[in-house]
Each structure stands twice: as C-alpha cells, then as structure tokens.
Design a protein around this motif. Sequence first.
Motif, PDB file in Angstrom:
ATOM      1  N   ASP A 280      44.698  41.873  37.094  1.00  0.00           N
ATOM      2  CA  ASP A 280      44.555  41.021  35.912  1.00  0.00           C
ATOM      3  C   ASP A 280      44.955  39.600  36.303  1.00  0.00           C
ATOM      4  O   ASP A 280      46.113  39.210  36.163  1.00  0.00           O
ATOM      5  CB  ASP A 280      45.429  41.531  34.762  1.00  0.00           C
ATOM      6  N   CYS A 281      43.989  38.838  36.803  1.00  0.00           N
ATOM      7  CA  CYS A 281      44.289  37.503  37.349  1.00  0.00           C
ATOM      8  C   CYS A 281      44.598  36.467  36.274  1.00  0.00           C
ATOM      9  O   CYS A 281      44.884  35.310  36.584  1.00  0.00           O
ATOM     10  CB  CYS A 281      43.135  37.042  38.229  1.00  0.00           C
ATOM     11  N   ARG A 282      44.539  36.866  34.994  1.00  0.00           N
ATOM     12  CA  ARG A 282      44.962  35.943  33.929  1.00  0.00           C
ATOM     13  C   ARG A 282      46.486  35.881  33.848  1.00  0.00           C
ATOM     14  O   ARG A 282      47.041  35.024  33.175  1.00  0.00           O
ATOM     15  CB  ARG A 282      44.397  36.406  32.576  1.00  0.00           C
ATOM     16  N   ARG A 283      47.167  36.815  34.524  1.00  0.00           N
ATOM     17  CA  ARG A 283      48.621  36.870  34.478  1.00  0.00           C
ATOM     18  C   ARG A 283      49.195  36.448  35.832  1.00  0.00           C
ATOM     19  O   ARG A 283      48.629  36.732  36.879  1.00  0.00           O
ATOM     20  CB  ARG A 283      49.084  38.293  34.151  1.00  0.00           C
ATOM     21  N   VAL A 284      50.346  35.760  35.778  1.00  0.00           N
ATOM     22  CA  VAL A 284      51.080  35.404  36.983  1.00  0.00           C
ATOM     23  C   VAL A 284      52.530  35.812  36.749  1.00  0.00           C
ATOM     24  O   VAL A 284      53.105  35.502  35.703  1.00  0.00           O
ATOM     25  CB  VAL A 284      50.991  33.889  37.274  1.00  0.00           C
ATOM     26  N   PHE A 285      53.111  36.517  37.717  1.00  0.00           N
ATOM     27  CA  PHE A 285      54.456  37.073  37.532  1.00  0.00           C
ATOM     28  C   PHE A 285      55.475  36.216  38.268  1.00  0.00           C
ATOM     29  O   PHE A 285      55.503  36.181  39.494  1.00  0.00           O
ATOM     30  CB  PHE A 285      54.483  38.525  38.008  1.00  0.00           C
ATOM     31  N   LEU A 286      56.311  35.517  37.496  1.00  0.00           N
ATOM     32  CA  LEU A 286      57.249  34.550  38.049  1.00  0.00           C
ATOM     33  C   LEU A 286      58.707  34.948  37.837  1.00  0.00           C
ATOM     34  O   LEU A 286      59.607  34.148  38.083  1.00  0.00           O
ATOM     35  CB  LEU A 286      57.014  33.172  37.416  1.00  0.00           C
ATOM     36  N   GLY A 287      58.949  36.157  37.375  1.00  0.00           N
ATOM     37  CA  GLY A 287      60.324  36.596  37.150  1.00  0.00           C
ATOM     38  C   GLY A 287      60.987  37.042  38.440  1.00  0.00           C
ATOM     39  O   GLY A 287      60.369  37.078  39.503  1.00  0.00           O
ATOM     40  N   PRO A 288      62.280  37.398  38.366  1.00  0.00           N
ATOM     41  CA  PRO A 288      63.011  37.827  39.559  1.00  0.00           C
ATOM     42  C   PRO A 288      62.696  39.273  39.927  1.00  0.00           C
ATOM     43  O   PRO A 288      62.185  40.042  39.117  1.00  0.00           O
ATOM     44  CB  PRO A 288      64.474  37.695  39.128  1.00  0.00           C
ATOM     45  N   TYR A 289      63.004  39.623  41.157  1.00  0.00           N
ATOM     46  CA  TYR A 289      62.894  41.010  41.619  1.00  0.00           C
ATOM     47  C   TYR A 289      63.939  41.826  40.858  1.00  0.00           C
ATOM     48  O   TYR A 289      65.130  41.527  40.913  1.00  0.00           O
ATOM     49  CB  TYR A 289      63.154  41.064  43.125  1.00  0.00           C
ATOM     50  N   THR A 290      63.501  42.839  40.143  1.00  0.00           N
ATOM     51  CA  THR A 290      64.419  43.573  39.270  1.00  0.00           C
ATOM     52  C   THR A 290      63.967  45.019  39.097  1.00  0.00           C
ATOM     53  O   THR A 290      62.858  45.395  39.493  1.00  0.00           O
ATOM     54  CB  THR A 290      64.512  42.873  37.895  1.00  0.00           C
TER      55      THR A 290
END
Length: 204
Positions: A101-111
């Motif tokens: 889903d290239c409309r989303r970009v995941f910028l959160g921390p490794y968790t």
Amino acid sequence: VFPSLAHAQASVANEAYRELGQPSVFLFCPTEYCSSLCSPSPSQSCYLLTLGQELLPGIGVIWTGPKVVSQELSATLLEEVEGVLRRRPIIWDNLFANDYDCRRVFLGPYTGRAPGLVPRLCGLLLNPNCELQANFIPIHTLGSWFQSELGSCAHPDHAGMETAAALGDSQGPREGSYSPQEALELALLDWVAEIKQQALEPGR
C-alpha cells in the motif's frame, strides 16, 4: 517424483546449497513463512516438520512472525518455530514494509518486539518503506533496539524479561530496557541534523 511440496523444495534447496559450496549465508523462504499460513499451527504443520527434517542444517529459514506483517514478536513463538524447523529462524520483519500500500509511509519507531529475542534468532532482516529516505527512523530505532538487546545479553538477569516498556507501554522504560519513545526522539534529533547538513551542501 516427490511425496510432497516440502520434500521437493528441500531437495532443490539442498542441491543448490551443495552446488554453491555450502556458503555461510544461504536463505530459504518457506511457503508457510508465518503462523497465519500454517495449518493448523507452526508446531503441527506437516510442511514445516518436513522442512526441519530434510533441509541441511546450514540453510537458514526465513520467518515473518505470527502474520505477514507482525505487530508483535515474542520469544515463545520463536521457540515454537525453532523446535519445528530444528534451527533458529531468521526474521524477515515487514513492520515498515509499504509495498502492499504505497499510499502509506511508516515513520514510527521499531516496536512490539519483546526483549530477549536475539538469542532466539539466527538473524533479522528489516523490509523497509519503498521510499529510501523514509527509512531513517525505522533503521535508526532498529539500531537502538539491537543495542538494548546486546546490553541484555551482557547482563543475563535482564534477558528475556518481556517488560511492558519494550512493547510500548506508557509507564516508561526500566533501566537498560528499550523504549520506543526514547528511540524515536533520538532518531528525530539525528534526522533533523542530517537534513540540515544536506541543506548546507552546494546545489541543495
């Protein structure tokens, strides 16, 4: 020719592995590469049991966790997978992957990865966002998590403690444990410094 798909795959993988001179790194991705694809479970999967018996011991097997994109990884699950495959798995972590889903970009921390996992792993690969520069935080915080894991290995009394802080609990981290929030703040500081540095370069 073969009694099952697993026998066929193991035979081809073993032959390729031998032909290449049994390299130190040789990875095999099974058809059942996460718990949700196993029937009825990893430990009772005839497919995985056959692979565990037939694959040569030097061949690494890739695993993504409970699902293709796993929100959490636990030592208990990895022990189950190790038991059936007769080797520690190599985690192919899709936590930040956005190719579906290239409309989303995941910028959160490794968790969502419990402490004490490193002794249960043969390796860990991070499948990143498709956008190269968007992976600064994922890779930076993965590094913080790994440093914390190495610290736990150096102090065995803390290894394997599945603390709430390591899974993102808001109560704050215990001493020596990984805090996703703290890791995120450190990554952001370094990322801003990197962006400022690039902005000063000629032609930027």
